[in-house]
Design a protein around this motif. Structure first.
Motif, PDB file in Angstrom:
ATOM      1  N   ASP A  14       0.811  -1.214   0.000  1.00  0.00           N
ATOM      2  CA  ASP A  14       0.000   0.000   0.000  1.00  0.00           C
ATOM      3  C   ASP A  14       0.850   1.272   0.000  1.00  0.00           C
ATOM      4  O   ASP A  14       0.313   2.380  -0.002  1.00  0.00           O
ATOM      5  N   LEU A  15       2.173   1.123   0.010  1.00  0.00           N
ATOM      6  CA  LEU A  15       3.083   2.268   0.016  1.00  0.00           C
ATOM      7  C   LEU A  15       3.126   2.888  -1.380  1.00  0.00           C
ATOM      8  O   LEU A  15       3.427   2.208  -2.362  1.00  0.00           O
ATOM      9  N   ILE A  16       2.831   4.181  -1.467  1.00  0.00           N
ATOM     10  CA  ILE A  16       2.839   4.896  -2.742  1.00  0.00           C
ATOM     11  C   ILE A  16       4.143   5.668  -2.923  1.00  0.00           C
ATOM     12  O   ILE A  16       4.732   5.654  -3.995  1.00  0.00           O
ATOM     13  N   SER A  17       4.584   6.347  -1.847  1.00  0.00           N
ATOM     14  CA  SER A  17       5.768   7.197  -1.962  1.00  0.00           C
ATOM     15  C   SER A  17       6.459   7.350  -0.605  1.00  0.00           C
ATOM     16  O   SER A  17       5.807   7.360   0.432  1.00  0.00           O
ATOM     17  N   THR A  18       7.790   7.499  -0.655  1.00  0.00           N
ATOM     18  CA  THR A  18       8.568   7.761   0.567  1.00  0.00           C
ATOM     19  C   THR A  18       9.139   9.176   0.559  1.00  0.00           C
ATOM     20  O   THR A  18       9.997   9.495   1.355  1.00  0.00           O
ATOM     21  N   SER A  19       8.673  10.026  -0.327  1.00  0.00           N
ATOM     22  CA  SER A  19       9.268  11.355  -0.479  1.00  0.00           C
ATOM     23  C   SER A  19       8.359  12.493  -0.032  1.00  0.00           C
ATOM     24  O   SER A  19       8.312  13.543  -0.659  1.00  0.00           O
ATOM     25  N   PHE A  20       7.629  12.287   1.052  1.00  0.00           N
ATOM     26  CA  PHE A  20       6.784  13.345   1.599  1.00  0.00           C
ATOM     27  C   PHE A  20       7.423  13.915   2.857  1.00  0.00           C
ATOM     28  O   PHE A  20       8.274  13.284   3.478  1.00  0.00           O
ATOM     29  N   LYS A  21       7.011  15.115   3.228  1.00  0.00           N
ATOM     30  CA  LYS A  21       7.516  15.787   4.423  1.00  0.00           C
ATOM     31  C   LYS A  21       6.371  16.012   5.406  1.00  0.00           C
ATOM     32  O   LYS A  21       5.240  16.285   5.012  1.00  0.00           O
ATOM     33  N   ALA A  22       6.700  15.888   6.689  1.00  0.00           N
ATOM     34  CA  ALA A  22       5.730  16.119   7.758  1.00  0.00           C
ATOM     35  C   ALA A  22       6.417  16.910   8.866  1.00  0.00           C
ATOM     36  O   ALA A  22       7.574  17.304   8.728  1.00  0.00           O
ATOM     37  N   LYS A  23       5.721  17.106   9.980  1.00  0.00           N
ATOM     38  CA  LYS A  23       6.267  17.874  11.106  1.00  0.00           C
ATOM     39  C   LYS A  23       7.626  17.362  11.558  1.00  0.00           C
ATOM     40  O   LYS A  23       8.540  18.133  11.818  1.00  0.00           O
ATOM     41  N   SER A  24       7.759  16.040  11.662  1.00  0.00           N
ATOM     42  CA  SER A  24       8.984  15.447  12.209  1.00  0.00           C
ATOM     43  C   SER A  24      10.018  15.114  11.132  1.00  0.00           C
ATOM     44  O   SER A  24      11.052  14.539  11.431  1.00  0.00           O
ATOM     45  N   GLY A  25       9.728  15.439   9.885  1.00  0.00           N
ATOM     46  CA  GLY A  25      10.668  15.139   8.807  1.00  0.00           C
ATOM     47  C   GLY A  25      10.034  14.267   7.744  1.00  0.00           C
ATOM     48  O   GLY A  25       8.912  14.520   7.308  1.00  0.00           O
ATOM     49  N   GLN A  26      10.751  13.223   7.330  1.00  0.00           N
ATOM     50  CA  GLN A  26      10.293  12.358   6.252  1.00  0.00           C
ATOM     51  C   GLN A  26       8.979  11.658   6.602  1.00  0.00           C
ATOM     52  O   GLN A  26       8.744  11.293   7.753  1.00  0.00           O
ATOM     53  N   ALA A  27       8.161  11.484   5.568  1.00  0.00           N
ATOM     54  CA  ALA A  27       6.879  10.814   5.739  1.00  0.00           C
ATOM     55  C   ALA A  27       6.591   9.948   4.523  1.00  0.00           C
ATOM     56  O   ALA A  27       7.157  10.167   3.448  1.00  0.00           O
ATOM     57  N   TYR A  28       5.723   8.962   4.703  1.00  0.00           N
ATOM     58  CA  TYR A  28       5.350   8.040   3.645  1.00  0.00           C
ATOM     59  C   TYR A  28       3.892   8.245   3.268  1.00  0.00           C
ATOM     60  O   TYR A  28       3.054   8.500   4.134  1.00  0.00           O
ATOM     61  N   MET A  29       3.589   8.085   1.977  1.00  0.00           N
ATOM     62  CA  MET A  29       2.200   8.123   1.532  1.00  0.00           C
ATOM     63  C   MET A  29       1.736   6.690   1.279  1.00  0.00           C
ATOM     64  O   MET A  29       2.407   5.928   0.584  1.00  0.00           O
ATOM     65  N   PHE A  30       0.589   6.339   1.884  1.00  0.00           N
ATOM     66  CA  PHE A  30      -0.020   5.030   1.715  1.00  0.00           C
ATOM     67  C   PHE A  30      -1.398   5.193   1.089  1.00  0.00           C
ATOM     68  O   PHE A  30      -2.117   6.151   1.390  1.00  0.00           O
ATOM     69  N   SER A  31      -1.779   4.217   0.274  1.00  0.00           N
ATOM     70  CA  SER A  31      -3.126   4.227  -0.307  1.00  0.00           C
ATOM     71  C   SER A  31      -4.164   3.728   0.696  1.00  0.00           C
ATOM     72  O   SER A  31      -5.340   4.054   0.589  1.00  0.00           O
ATOM     73  N   HIS A  32      -3.707   2.942   1.666  1.00  0.00           N
ATOM     74  CA  HIS A  32      -4.618   2.349   2.636  1.00  0.00           C
ATOM     75  C   HIS A  32      -3.861   2.144   3.943  1.00  0.00           C
ATOM     76  O   HIS A  32      -2.697   1.767   3.923  1.00  0.00           O
ATOM     77  N   VAL A  33      -4.520   2.403   5.058  1.00  0.00           N
ATOM     78  CA  VAL A  33      -3.957   2.110   6.374  1.00  0.00           C
ATOM     79  C   VAL A  33      -5.017   1.386   7.191  1.00  0.00           C
ATOM     80  O   VAL A  33      -6.207   1.452   6.875  1.00  0.00           O
ATOM     81  N   ILE A  34      -4.580   0.686   8.233  1.00  0.00           N
ATOM     82  CA  ILE A  34      -5.500  -0.037   9.108  1.00  0.00           C
ATOM     83  C   ILE A  34      -5.248   0.404  10.547  1.00  0.00           C
ATOM     84  O   ILE A  34      -4.195   0.964  10.855  1.00  0.00           O
TER      85      ILE A  34
END
Length: 132
Positions: free
Chosen positions: A51-71
């Protein structure tokens, strides 16, 4: 609803939730979909590698991942938020087990070029563990 859920006895409910979580973890392991991403605080399963789409996003704490689905997450209330790439309606996401804020869900983008993010989830890398 099962008779077990109708019980008002706290110990029974706690046992049920622990049993249900053990079954869920077994199902996750049996699916063979690894690696699995879990909450760093409590090891609650959150997402699959598939479900991982991308590892190149940024968030408050730094690097973030984009997922199409989470549980196993709880959505916060929707709000408009200005971000680096524009204005979005988002909802913060929290671990359903320990309540840790993990990231957010893109509900709507006001920019047509950013619409591909809608419905996807951003999870901060520092908040999760990759389990093999």
């Amino acid at each position: 609803m099962t008779p077990l859920l109708q019980s008002t006895h706290t110990a029974t409910l706690v046992s049920y939730h622990l049993w249900r979580r053990e079954i869920h973890i077994f199902q996750v392991m049996a699916s063979g979909d690894y690696p699995l991403y879990s909450c760093r605080n409590c090891r609650n399963p959150l997402a699959f590698y598939s479900d991982l789409i991308s590892t190149s996003f940024k968030a408050k704490s730094g690097q973030a991942y984009m997922f199409s689905h989470v549980i196993n997450v709880v959505l916060g209330k929707k709000e408009d938020r200005h971000m680096i790439t524009g204005l979005y309606t988002i909802a913060d996401i929290y671990c359903s087990n320990c309540g840790e804020e993990l990231g957010w869900k893109y509900v709507m983008s006001y920019d047509i070029k950013q619409r591909y993010k809608e419905g996807n989830f951003i999870v901060e890398k520092l908040k999760i563990l990759e389990e093999n």
